[in-house]
Design an enzyme around this catalytic site. Structure first.
Site, PDB file in Angstrom:
ATOM      1  N   HIS A  31     -18.918 -38.950  48.210  1.00  0.00           N
ATOM      2  CA  HIS A  31     -18.269 -38.469  47.031  1.00  0.00           C
ATOM      3  C   HIS A  31     -19.346 -37.073  46.281  1.00  0.00           C
ATOM      4  O   HIS A  31     -19.488 -37.390  45.184  1.00  0.00           O
ATOM      5  CB  HIS A  31     -18.232 -39.658  45.892  1.00  0.00           C
ATOM      6  CG  HIS A  31     -17.268 -40.660  46.245  1.00  0.00           C
ATOM      7  ND1 HIS A  31     -17.155 -41.280  47.368  1.00  0.00           N
ATOM      8  CD2 HIS A  31     -16.015 -41.055  45.551  1.00  0.00           C
ATOM      9  CE1 HIS A  31     -16.115 -42.224  47.271  1.00  0.00           C
ATOM     10  NE2 HIS A  31     -15.563 -42.107  46.147  1.00  0.00           N
ATOM     11  N   PHE A  80     -26.198 -41.202  43.654  1.00  0.00           N
ATOM     12  CA  PHE A  80     -27.305 -42.095  43.522  1.00  0.00           C
ATOM     13  C   PHE A  80     -27.928 -42.121  44.962  1.00  0.00           C
ATOM     14  O   PHE A  80     -28.991 -42.816  44.797  1.00  0.00           O
ATOM     15  CB  PHE A  80     -26.193 -43.551  43.561  1.00  0.00           C
ATOM     16  CG  PHE A  80     -25.337 -43.482  42.321  1.00  0.00           C
ATOM     17  CD1 PHE A  80     -25.484 -43.184  41.170  1.00  0.00           C
ATOM     18  CD2 PHE A  80     -24.044 -44.106  42.514  1.00  0.00           C
ATOM     19  CE1 PHE A  80     -24.517 -43.064  40.018  1.00  0.00           C
ATOM     20  CE2 PHE A  80     -23.210 -44.275  41.740  1.00  0.00           C
ATOM     21  CZ  PHE A  80     -23.555 -43.570  40.527  1.00  0.00           C
ATOM     22  N   ARG A 102     -15.135 -38.925  53.947  1.00  0.00           N
ATOM     23  CA  ARG A 102     -15.742 -40.391  54.139  1.00  0.00           C
ATOM     24  C   ARG A 102     -15.107 -41.348  55.166  1.00  0.00           C
ATOM     25  O   ARG A 102     -15.675 -42.084  55.705  1.00  0.00           O
ATOM     26  CB  ARG A 102     -15.755 -40.862  52.641  1.00  0.00           C
ATOM     27  CG  ARG A 102     -14.190 -41.201  52.192  1.00  0.00           C
ATOM     28  CD  ARG A 102     -14.552 -41.905  50.882  1.00  0.00           C
ATOM     29  NE  ARG A 102     -12.963 -41.743  50.198  1.00  0.00           N
ATOM     30  CZ  ARG A 102     -12.594 -42.770  49.255  1.00  0.00           C
ATOM     31  NH1 ARG A 102     -13.348 -43.649  48.966  1.00  0.00           N
ATOM     32  NH2 ARG A 102     -11.287 -42.575  48.912  1.00  0.00           N
ATOM     33  N   ARG A 127     -14.729 -37.253  48.929  1.00  0.00           N
ATOM     34  CA  ARG A 127     -13.818 -38.331  48.645  1.00  0.00           C
ATOM     35  C   ARG A 127     -12.450 -37.825  48.921  1.00  0.00           C
ATOM     36  O   ARG A 127     -11.397 -38.377  49.322  1.00  0.00           O
ATOM     37  CB  ARG A 127     -13.864 -38.656  47.100  1.00  0.00           C
ATOM     38  CG  ARG A 127     -12.805 -39.439  46.546  1.00  0.00           C
ATOM     39  CD  ARG A 127     -12.893 -39.518  44.998  1.00  0.00           C
ATOM     40  NE  ARG A 127     -12.094 -40.667  44.441  1.00  0.00           N
ATOM     41  CZ  ARG A 127     -11.916 -40.746  43.224  1.00  0.00           C
ATOM     42  NH1 ARG A 127     -12.635 -40.087  42.264  1.00  0.00           N
ATOM     43  NH2 ARG A 127     -11.018 -41.538  42.979  1.00  0.00           N
ATOM     44  N   SER A 187     -15.889 -47.836  48.971  1.00  0.00           N
ATOM     45  CA  SER A 187     -15.537 -46.267  49.000  1.00  0.00           C
ATOM     46  C   SER A 187     -16.113 -45.830  50.082  1.00  0.00           C
ATOM     47  O   SER A 187     -15.805 -44.628  50.321  1.00  0.00           O
ATOM     48  CB  SER A 187     -16.502 -46.152  47.619  1.00  0.00           C
ATOM     49  OG  SER A 187     -15.793 -46.472  46.583  1.00  0.00           O
ATOM     50  N   ASP A 211     -14.213 -38.294  38.109  1.00  0.00           N
ATOM     51  CA  ASP A 211     -15.280 -39.128  37.693  1.00  0.00           C
ATOM     52  C   ASP A 211     -16.116 -38.173  36.921  1.00  0.00           C
ATOM     53  O   ASP A 211     -17.040 -38.847  36.051  1.00  0.00           O
ATOM     54  CB  ASP A 211     -16.240 -39.561  38.683  1.00  0.00           C
ATOM     55  CG  ASP A 211     -15.137 -40.849  39.495  1.00  0.00           C
ATOM     56  OD1 ASP A 211     -13.952 -40.942  38.997  1.00  0.00           O
ATOM     57  OD2 ASP A 211     -15.612 -41.476  40.440  1.00  0.00           O
ATOM     58  N   GLU A 235     -30.372 -49.044  44.228  1.00  0.00           N
ATOM     59  CA  GLU A 235     -30.549 -48.015  45.230  1.00  0.00           C
ATOM     60  C   GLU A 235     -31.884 -47.708  45.574  1.00  0.00           C
ATOM     61  O   GLU A 235     -32.207 -47.692  46.950  1.00  0.00           O
ATOM     62  CB  GLU A 235     -29.829 -46.512  44.796  1.00  0.00           C
ATOM     63  CG  GLU A 235     -28.282 -46.808  44.504  1.00  0.00           C
ATOM     64  CD  GLU A 235     -28.036 -47.290  43.193  1.00  0.00           C
ATOM     65  OE1 GLU A 235     -26.794 -47.049  42.757  1.00  0.00           O
ATOM     66  OE2 GLU A 235     -28.658 -47.777  42.416  1.00  0.00           O
TER      67      GLU A 235
END
Length: 320
Positions: free
Chosen positions: A112, A86, A13, A170, A40, A120, A61
């Site tokens: 991610h 998402f 990322r 990530r 992020s 998560d 989104e």
């Protein structure tokens, strides 16, 4: 084996974020949108230097996709950014109708992704996203392997005219591709040549495949290893040339077995040159909480799993 130099570890990322900083300085048409996750997505410097070219959509989104499409139709090059879970599943209707159907010049930058999201857990560890995106007409699907390749892929996505899905992750991963290597959408990168087994890897699994190829070569196995950074369009010519030489193949990905790289390769081979194929992928299950390293082992996505799959593929070839 292609020579490489390990340059520490960095998250993919950050490769995206650094490319966005560069694009902010070199391409005035590039804009960024985010759904409350700018930190992020490593957009801090882009936002600081280009405050008028960043749009915070909040946790909305679907609206972000619509705004991004409008910006694209107005001549901008929008990168709509959020977590992969998402960026795809939550907004599939908007992507299908507004982006893909319109062939809008929208870049969906999804961080991610996969099991390496780690702690998560299953709700955020989407492993179906490549399948969702590659089924859409007009959509290019890119899954780079390390920091340098993600940076180069982001620049290539900005230069490409049309919808792009760009997937990255990530955790800090080894950096081993050359810093100045050009990124060509749809063209595989060869890492080793051999005649015993083809290994096709994408994303975070590429490093595990390199280590596996090194082990196999120490055993006297000739490995034809390709980095398939673009899932769609697939480099069919390179893949078919390899499997015609080796007669068997292993596909490696941090994604569901259904719908990912392995699925695309299987369809290609079924139409052209059927050979034994083994999969290193998630087999029809959701993720769970844990460290990325623990989960890669538990879900059979690590170097020993690639080695074992290669031996299975070669054994099946002998039995034909």
């Amino acid at each position: 084996m292609r020579p490489y130099t390990l340059a520490g570890k960095k998250d993919t990322r950050s490769g995206f974020g650094d490319a966005m900083t560069q694009l902010g300085r070199t391409n005035p048409d590039v804009v960024a949108l985010c759904a409350d996750l700018a930190g992020s997505l490593k957009l801090g410097t882009f936002i600081q230097e280009n405050p008028g070219r960043f749009f915070e959509a909040g946790i909305a989104e679907a609206n972000m996709i619509g705004v991004g499409t409008g910006l694209a139709l107005g001549g901008k090059v929008p990168f709509v950014t959020t977590f992969a879970a998402f960026a795809t599943g939550r907004v599939y209707d908007q992507i299908r109708q507004s982006v893909a159907y319109s062939n809008a010049n929208v870049k969906i930058a999804a961080s991610h992704a996969g099991i390496t999201l780690g702690e998560d857990g299953a709700t955020h560890q989407i492993m179906e996203d490549i399948g969702l995106m590659k089924m859409l007409p007009n959509m290019v699907v890119i899954n780079p392997c390390d920091y340098n390749q993600t940076r180069a892929a982001t620049l290539a996505a900005a230069a490409y005219q049309g919808p792009v899905y760009l997937r990255f992750g990530r955790p800090a991963e080894p950096v081993y591709t050359p810093e100045d290597e050009p990124f060509v959408i749809g063209k595989a990168v060869r890492w080793s040549e051999g005649t015993d087994v083809t290994i096709l890897a994408t994303g975070h699994l590429m490093w595990r495949a390199i280590r596996a190829a090194e082990q196999l070569e120490s055993e006297g196995v000739g490995v034809d290893l390709l980095n398939i950074h673009t899932i769609k369009p697939l480099d069919e010519e390179a893949i078919l040339a390899s499997v015609r030489k080796t007669g068997c193949v292993v596909t490696c990905e941090e994604h569901m077995m259904n719908g990912g790289l392995g699925d695309s390769v299987a369809q290609l081979l079924a139409r052209n040159f059927p050979v034994p194929q083994e999969y290193v992928a998630v087999d029809d299950r959701f993720g769970e909480s844990g460290t990325p390293a623990e989960l890669m082992v538990k879900f059979h996505l690590d170097t020993p799993d690639v080695v074992a799959a290669a031996h299975r593929a070669m054994e099946r070839k002998k039995q034909r």
